[in-house]
Design a protein around this motif. Structure first.
Motif, PDB file in Angstrom:
ATOM      1  N   PRO A   2       0.825  -1.203   0.000  1.00 36.66           N
ATOM      2  CA  PRO A   2       0.000   0.000   0.000  1.00 36.66           C
ATOM      3  C   PRO A   2       0.865   1.262   0.000  1.00 36.66           C
ATOM      4  O   PRO A   2       1.945   1.286   0.572  1.00 36.66           O
ATOM      5  CB  PRO A   2      -0.814  -0.098   1.279  1.00 36.66           C
ATOM      6  N   SER A   3       0.381   2.289  -0.621  1.00 38.50           N
ATOM      7  CA  SER A   3       1.097   3.574  -0.633  1.00 38.50           C
ATOM      8  C   SER A   3       0.372   4.560   0.272  1.00 38.50           C
ATOM      9  O   SER A   3      -0.804   4.388   0.579  1.00 38.50           O
ATOM     10  CB  SER A   3       1.185   4.116  -2.059  1.00 38.50           C
ATOM     11  N   ARG A   4       1.079   5.575   0.669  1.00 38.96           N
ATOM     12  CA  ARG A   4       0.473   6.596   1.515  1.00 38.96           C
ATOM     13  C   ARG A   4      -0.512   7.420   0.711  1.00 38.96           C
ATOM     14  O   ARG A   4      -0.261   7.723  -0.457  1.00 38.96           O
ATOM     15  CB  ARG A   4       1.542   7.537   2.047  1.00 38.96           C
ATOM     16  N   PRO A   5      -1.591   7.821   1.331  1.00 35.49           N
ATOM     17  CA  PRO A   5      -2.522   8.684   0.612  1.00 35.49           C
ATOM     18  C   PRO A   5      -1.882  10.055   0.401  1.00 35.49           C
ATOM     19  O   PRO A   5      -1.019  10.475   1.180  1.00 35.49           O
ATOM     20  CB  PRO A   5      -3.729   8.774   1.537  1.00 35.49           C
ATOM     21  N   PRO A   6      -2.271  10.760  -0.637  1.00 33.42           N
ATOM     22  CA  PRO A   6      -1.697  12.086  -0.872  1.00 33.42           C
ATOM     23  C   PRO A   6      -2.043  13.027   0.296  1.00 33.42           C
ATOM     24  O   PRO A   6      -3.103  12.913   0.896  1.00 33.42           O
ATOM     25  CB  PRO A   6      -2.326  12.551  -2.165  1.00 33.42           C
ATOM     26  N   SER A   7      -1.139  13.909   0.615  1.00 29.84           N
ATOM     27  CA  SER A   7      -1.405  14.872   1.681  1.00 29.84           C
ATOM     28  C   SER A   7      -1.561  16.257   1.085  1.00 29.84           C
ATOM     29  O   SER A   7      -0.946  16.589   0.067  1.00 29.84           O
ATOM     30  CB  SER A   7      -0.282  14.862   2.715  1.00 29.84           C
ATOM     31  N   HIS A   8      -2.375  17.058   1.715  1.00 26.25           N
ATOM     32  CA  HIS A   8      -2.602  18.422   1.240  1.00 26.25           C
ATOM     33  C   HIS A   8      -1.588  19.359   1.880  1.00 26.25           C
ATOM     34  O   HIS A   8      -1.353  19.312   3.078  1.00 26.25           O
ATOM     35  CB  HIS A   8      -4.014  18.893   1.600  1.00 26.25           C
ATOM     36  N   ARG A   9      -0.987  20.202   1.089  1.00 22.01           N
ATOM     37  CA  ARG A   9      -0.052  21.206   1.592  1.00 22.01           C
ATOM     38  C   ARG A   9      -0.443  22.551   1.007  1.00 22.01           C
ATOM     39  O   ARG A   9      -0.735  22.647  -0.181  1.00 22.01           O
ATOM     40  CB  ARG A   9       1.374  20.847   1.201  1.00 22.01           C
ATOM     41  N   SER A  10      -0.423  23.572   1.848  1.00 22.38           N
ATOM     42  CA  SER A  10      -0.791  24.907   1.389  1.00 22.38           C
ATOM     43  C   SER A  10       0.229  25.404   0.369  1.00 22.38           C
ATOM     44  O   SER A  10       1.335  24.888   0.254  1.00 22.38           O
ATOM     45  CB  SER A  10      -0.877  25.868   2.565  1.00 22.38           C
ATOM     46  N   ALA A  11      -0.137  26.466  -0.334  1.00 24.54           N
ATOM     47  CA  ALA A  11       0.689  26.980  -1.430  1.00 24.54           C
ATOM     48  C   ALA A  11       2.097  27.387  -0.971  1.00 24.54           C
ATOM     49  O   ALA A  11       3.053  27.195  -1.698  1.00 24.54           O
ATOM     50  CB  ALA A  11       0.003  28.163  -2.088  1.00 24.54           C
ATOM     51  N   GLY A  12       2.240  27.918   0.231  1.00 24.02           N
ATOM     52  CA  GLY A  12       3.546  28.383   0.686  1.00 24.02           C
ATOM     53  C   GLY A  12       4.335  27.352   1.486  1.00 24.02           C
ATOM     54  O   GLY A  12       5.365  27.673   2.060  1.00 24.02           O
ATOM     55  N   TRP A  13       3.893  26.119   1.501  1.00 27.61           N
ATOM     56  CA  TRP A  13       4.549  25.097   2.316  1.00 27.61           C
ATOM     57  C   TRP A  13       5.939  24.772   1.802  1.00 27.61           C
ATOM     58  O   TRP A  13       6.179  24.679   0.599  1.00 27.61           O
ATOM     59  CB  TRP A  13       3.711  23.817   2.335  1.00 27.61           C
ATOM     60  N   ARG A  14       6.895  24.658   2.753  1.00 28.65           N
ATOM     61  CA  ARG A  14       8.256  24.221   2.436  1.00 28.65           C
ATOM     62  C   ARG A  14       8.622  23.159   3.452  1.00 28.65           C
ATOM     63  O   ARG A  14       8.147  23.184   4.583  1.00 28.65           O
ATOM     64  CB  ARG A  14       9.237  25.390   2.533  1.00 28.65           C
ATOM     65  N   PRO A  15       9.507  22.252   3.086  1.00 29.72           N
ATOM     66  CA  PRO A  15       9.965  21.266   4.076  1.00 29.72           C
ATOM     67  C   PRO A  15      10.544  21.990   5.294  1.00 29.72           C
ATOM     68  O   PRO A  15      11.151  23.063   5.153  1.00 29.72           O
ATOM     69  CB  PRO A  15      11.051  20.485   3.337  1.00 29.72           C
ATOM     70  N   PRO A  16      10.367  21.446   6.494  1.00 28.69           N
ATOM     71  CA  PRO A  16      10.844  22.131   7.716  1.00 28.69           C
ATOM     72  C   PRO A  16      12.309  22.538   7.662  1.00 28.69           C
ATOM     73  O   PRO A  16      12.668  23.625   8.109  1.00 28.69           O
ATOM     74  CB  PRO A  16      10.593  21.108   8.818  1.00 28.69           C
ATOM     75  N   GLU A  17      13.173  21.695   7.112  1.00 33.39           N
ATOM     76  CA  GLU A  17      14.599  22.020   7.047  1.00 33.39           C
ATOM     77  C   GLU A  17      14.841  23.246   6.163  1.00 33.39           C
ATOM     78  O   GLU A  17      15.627  24.126   6.500  1.00 33.39           O
ATOM     79  CB  GLU A  17      15.390  20.810   6.524  1.00 33.39           C
ATOM     80  N   GLN A  18      14.164  23.325   5.050  1.00 32.84           N
ATOM     81  CA  GLN A  18      14.311  24.472   4.151  1.00 32.84           C
ATOM     82  C   GLN A  18      13.776  25.741   4.827  1.00 32.84           C
ATOM     83  O   GLN A  18      14.410  26.794   4.756  1.00 32.84           O
ATOM     84  CB  GLN A  18      13.558  24.229   2.848  1.00 32.84           C
ATOM     85  N   ALA A  19      12.641  25.641   5.491  1.00 26.14           N
ATOM     86  CA  ALA A  19      12.065  26.799   6.185  1.00 26.14           C
ATOM     87  C   ALA A  19      13.023  27.298   7.261  1.00 26.14           C
ATOM     88  O   ALA A  19      13.217  28.506   7.426  1.00 26.14           O
ATOM     89  CB  ALA A  19      10.715  26.434   6.791  1.00 26.14           C
ATOM     90  N   ARG A  20      13.644  26.372   8.006  1.00 29.04           N
ATOM     91  CA  ARG A  20      14.592  26.748   9.055  1.00 29.04           C
ATOM     92  C   ARG A  20      15.802  27.462   8.465  1.00 29.04           C
ATOM     93  O   ARG A  20      16.245  28.486   8.969  1.00 29.04           O
ATOM     94  CB  ARG A  20      15.041  25.513   9.841  1.00 29.04           C
ATOM     95  N   ARG A  21      16.339  26.934   7.357  1.00 22.60           N
ATOM     96  CA  ARG A  21      17.500  27.569   6.710  1.00 22.60           C
ATOM     97  C   ARG A  21      17.156  28.980   6.243  1.00 22.60           C
ATOM     98  O   ARG A  21      17.950  29.906   6.401  1.00 22.60           O
ATOM     99  CB  ARG A  21      17.979  26.724   5.532  1.00 22.60           C
ATOM    100  N   GLU A  22      15.981  29.157   5.662  1.00 22.82           N
ATOM    101  CA  GLU A  22      15.582  30.485   5.184  1.00 22.82           C
ATOM    102  C   GLU A  22      15.405  31.459   6.348  1.00 22.82           C
ATOM    103  O   GLU A  22      15.827  32.605   6.274  1.00 22.82           O
ATOM    104  CB  GLU A  22      14.291  30.381   4.374  1.00 22.82           C
ATOM    105  N   ARG A  23      14.802  30.988   7.426  1.00 17.69           N
ATOM    106  CA  ARG A  23      14.589  31.822   8.606  1.00 17.69           C
ATOM    107  C   ARG A  23      15.931  32.224   9.217  1.00 17.69           C
ATOM    108  O   ARG A  23      16.147  33.385   9.542  1.00 17.69           O
ATOM    109  CB  ARG A  23      13.730  31.057   9.614  1.00 17.69           C
TER     110      ARG A  23
END
Length: 124
Positions: A2-23
């Protein structure tokens, strides 16, 4: 399988690591703008002054005052220089400390003295 169901992400979502680096990057830019003297720590003059201080006093002075023997790895400015070159490079203003003392004890002291500290120094 079985595969994971698709997840919804808002338009501005970034992976946590990328968000931390940008911040952190934005924070670093602001720190460089507010305290341009931070670049002095990359100068050869500082490397030589740091090396000389650690050779002169290789043990943490804060631990030594408590009767403990801990190697020093950081050179702290006893009186924060705040961009004053003479204080920055003055060996009498240098203190050998271990990283835990610098990152905890000394930073706590500096934060406490900066709360209203600039007003009390100027007499306002």
């Amino acid at each position: 399988m079985p595969s994971r169901p698709p997840s919804h992400r808002s338009a501005g979502w970034r992976p946590p690591e990328q968000a931390r680096r940008e911040r952190n990057g934005a924070h670093d830019v602001q720190r460089r703008r507010d305290a341009p003297w931070r670049a002095w720590y990359g100068l050869r003059a500082w490397a030589l002054a740091r090396e000389a201080q650690l050779a002169r006093a290789p043990l943490c002075e804060r631990h030594g005052a408590r009767g403990e023997i801990v190697p020093a790895t950081v050179v702290n400015h006893r009186r924060p220089h705040r961009g004053e070159w003479a204080l920055f490079i003055d060996p009498a203003n240098h203190e050998s400390v271990c990283k835990p003392c610098h990152d905890r004890e000394i930073q706590r002291e500096e934060r406490a003295s900066s709360i209203g500290g600039s007003r009390s120094r100027s007499g306002v």
